[in-house]
Enzyme design. Structure first.
Site, PDB file in Angstrom:
ATOM      1  N   PHE A 131       0.854  -1.188   0.000  1.00 53.20           N
ATOM      2  CA  PHE A 131       0.000   0.000   0.000  1.00 53.20           C
ATOM      3  C   PHE A 131       0.896   1.246   0.000  1.00 53.20           C
ATOM      4  CE2 PHE A 131      -2.786   3.136   2.080  1.00 53.20           C
ATOM      5  CZ  PHE A 131      -3.903   3.009   1.268  1.00 53.20           C
ATOM      6  N   ASP A 198       2.322  -4.951   8.887  1.00 50.29           N
ATOM      7  CA  ASP A 198       1.126  -4.113   8.752  1.00 50.29           C
ATOM      8  C   ASP A 198      -0.063  -5.066   8.638  1.00 50.29           C
ATOM      9  OD1 ASP A 198      -1.024  -2.576   7.907  1.00 50.29           O
ATOM     10  OD2 ASP A 198       0.220  -1.213   6.729  1.00 50.29           O
ATOM     11  N   TYR A 223     -10.685   0.430  10.944  1.00 55.33           N
ATOM     12  CA  TYR A 223     -11.917   0.747  10.210  1.00 55.33           C
ATOM     13  C   TYR A 223     -12.288  -0.291   9.149  1.00 55.33           C
ATOM     14  CZ  TYR A 223      -8.204   3.048   7.468  1.00 55.33           C
ATOM     15  OH  TYR A 223      -7.045   3.320   6.811  1.00 55.33           O
ATOM     16  N   LYS A 224     -11.432  -1.316   8.951  1.00 55.54           N
ATOM     17  CA  LYS A 224     -11.763  -2.345   7.957  1.00 55.54           C
ATOM     18  C   LYS A 224     -12.533  -3.468   8.649  1.00 55.54           C
ATOM     19  CE  LYS A 224      -7.553  -1.251   5.334  1.00 55.54           C
ATOM     20  NZ  LYS A 224      -8.107  -0.615   4.132  1.00 55.54           N
TER      21      LYS A 224
HETATM   22  C1  LIG Z   1      -1.726  -1.958   4.123  1.00 53.89           C
HETATM   23  C2  LIG Z   1      -2.339  -0.665   4.509  1.00 53.89           C
HETATM   24  N1  LIG Z   1      -1.706   0.148   5.381  1.00 53.89           N
HETATM   25  C3  LIG Z   1      -2.243   1.325   5.763  1.00 53.89           C
HETATM   26  C4  LIG Z   1      -3.464   1.734   5.257  1.00 53.89           C
HETATM   27  C5  LIG Z   1      -4.097   3.030   5.663  1.00 53.89           C
HETATM   28  O1  LIG Z   1      -3.342   3.816   6.480  1.00 53.89           O
HETATM   29  P1  LIG Z   1      -4.022   5.048   7.246  1.00 53.89           P
HETATM   30  O2  LIG Z   1      -4.771   4.490   8.426  1.00 53.89           O
HETATM   31  O3  LIG Z   1      -2.877   5.891   7.668  1.00 53.89           O
HETATM   32  O4  LIG Z   1      -4.933   5.747   6.296  1.00 53.89           O
HETATM   33  C6  LIG Z   1      -4.147   0.928   4.362  1.00 53.89           C
HETATM   34  C7  LIG Z   1      -5.460   1.381   3.823  1.00 53.89           C
HETATM   35  O5  LIG Z   1      -6.137   0.740   3.123  1.00 53.89           O
HETATM   36  C8  LIG Z   1      -3.574  -0.279   3.972  1.00 53.89           C
HETATM   37  O6  LIG Z   1      -4.189  -1.062   3.093  1.00 53.89           O
END
Ligand SMILES: Cc1ncc(COP(=O)(O)O)c(C=O)c1O
Length: 414
Positions: A131, A198, A223-224
């Protein structure tokens, strides 16, 4: 390739799977949307208990009790409390997870903290296909600390004596590929490196055991699959063995050993408390805490089994009915390499995602040509996923998505 357990190949099969679904009652804990929602890997559905928790927080705690609520309504201890609840879902013993800020911020904290804990090694490794925020933050940390970034393929990566820290996502956001968490963590440790996972697309989607893996740090959003709501705060896990010397870059006053002493210099709090930064988004965190109650009594093995049944359904349907339309399954077919989404490579994927929304099926598009269908087992029915696939086949057969109306790209979010 692992065997598929009784693949669902008809609507009757899907209805039978619904009737036997151990998680079916959990759906009642949600205000499920009318559409068939296959985007819980982006923003999870609303847990039913959130609205009353928010009303109480606004009307009583904020409206009446105001400043006293830091103690009387547990606002001060909220980040660590929510952190421990998340910890139970990712296999972390209490006292190692802090909730707050965004995943991007937590990743920055983790990467700087781990780099400082492993001095004298010049390389940060990141998944070349990760990402964007993971790649951007890693680059920035390297610039800040005078390190070099190597963008690598996690499946081929060989850490060595130059490797300081490795940052990979457990599940790739675009392809849905689940990495070999144990194998990679062990290889990084054998080379003397430190591992940060992550878990954005893994927390709440499958059983995790960050303690058992020996991960050094992990970050993720709520939030997912954790359903904490739009912009809900992220989390940072740091293994307890690192706490005594953990030197995080964001030395905010909430992470101070004595925040209300208003001391001249920063002195970190003991343990994971030092991972607090500044005043947290209390309302959002109250929503997250209320949302996390949907997990009470839920077995993550049941979640995983249903998730695989649902993604198997999509894969089987795509192979059997959608290949004449140029649809190709990108997500690995082996269960141990699959997260909780299926990525379909398809011509006009953007337009297709829009046409599906018009037909009441919400998935999403990732450039250049991927239709992502995420399955959140807590609130999806097998029969809904079956219906979504039939609708998808119908849209493709009628070329509905080629209508000019679906090509319009308005707004910042596509
Ligand atoms: C692998 C990954 N890391 C981080 C994020 C999002 O990061 P943030 O919470 O800073 O928007 C996402 C969002 O879809 C993601 O897929």
């Amino acid at each position: 390739m692992d065997p598929m357990i009784s693949p669902i190949a008809s609507r009757a099969d899907a209805e039978a799977a619904d009737a036997a679904d151990a998680l079916a009652p959990i759906r009642e804990r949600f205000a499920v949307p009318e559409a068939i929602y296959l985007d819980g890997n982006s923003l999870g559905a609303l847990p039913a208990g959130v609205a009353s928790a928010m009303a109480e927080a606004v009307n009583q705690a904020w409206g009446q009790d105001l400043i006293a609520s830091w103690n009387d309504h547990g606002w001060w201890t909220l980040p660590g409390r929510v952190g421990n609840t998340i910890g139970a879902l990712i296999g972390a013993a209490p006292g190692q997870v802090m909730c707050g800020d965004s995943t991007s911020v937590q990743l920055f904290q983790a990467l700087v903290g781990l780099s400082r804990a492993n001095p004298g090694r010049p390389v940060l490794a990141v998944d070349a296909g990760d990402f964007p925020t993971d790649r951007y933050i890693t680059d920035s940390v390297a610039r800040l600390l005078g390190l070099t970034v190597e963008r690598v393929d996690p499946n081929r990566f060989v850490p060595d004596g130059r490797t300081a820290v490795v940052a990979f996502s457990a599940v790739n956001f675009a392809t849905g590929e689940l990495r070999d968490l144990a194998g990679i963590t062990d290889a990084v440790h054998a080379a003397g490196g430190l591992m940060c996972w992550d878990l954005a697309h893994a927390a709440g989607a499958l059983p995790l055991d960050v303690d058992g893996l020996g991960a050094d740090a992990a970050v993720g959003c709520t939030y997912k699959y954790l359903c904490g709501g739009p912009g809900s705060p992220a989390f940072l896990y740091v293994a307890e063995r690192h706490h005594p010397s953990l030197d995080l870059p964001l030395a905010g006053w909430h992470g101070h050993a004595e925040p209300f002493a208003m001391a001249d210099r920063y002195r970190p709090a003991a343990g994971i408390e030092r991972a607090r930064v500044g005043t947290p988004p209390i309302l959002s965190m109250i929503a997250t805490e209320a949302a996390l109650t949907v997990w009470e009594g839920v077995s993550l093995s049941d979640v995983r089994a249903k998730s695989l049944a649902l993604t198997d359904l999509i894969v089987t349907f795509a192979d059997g009915h959608l290949s004449p339309f140029g649809v190709e399954v990108v997500t690995p077919r082996e269960h141990h390499r699959r997260g909780s989404q299926v990525a379909l490579r398809v011509p006009h994927a953007f337009e297709l995602s829009r046409a599906l929304i018009a037909r009441g099926v919400i998935g999403d598009f990732r450039p250049p040509d991927v239709l992502r269908l995420g399955v959140a087992p807590l609130y999806l029915r097998h029969s809904q996923v079956w219906d979504a696939m039939e609708i998808l086949a119908g849209v493709l057969a009628a070329n509905e998505h080629l209508d000019a109306v679906f090509a319009r790209r308005g707004g910042a979010v596509t």
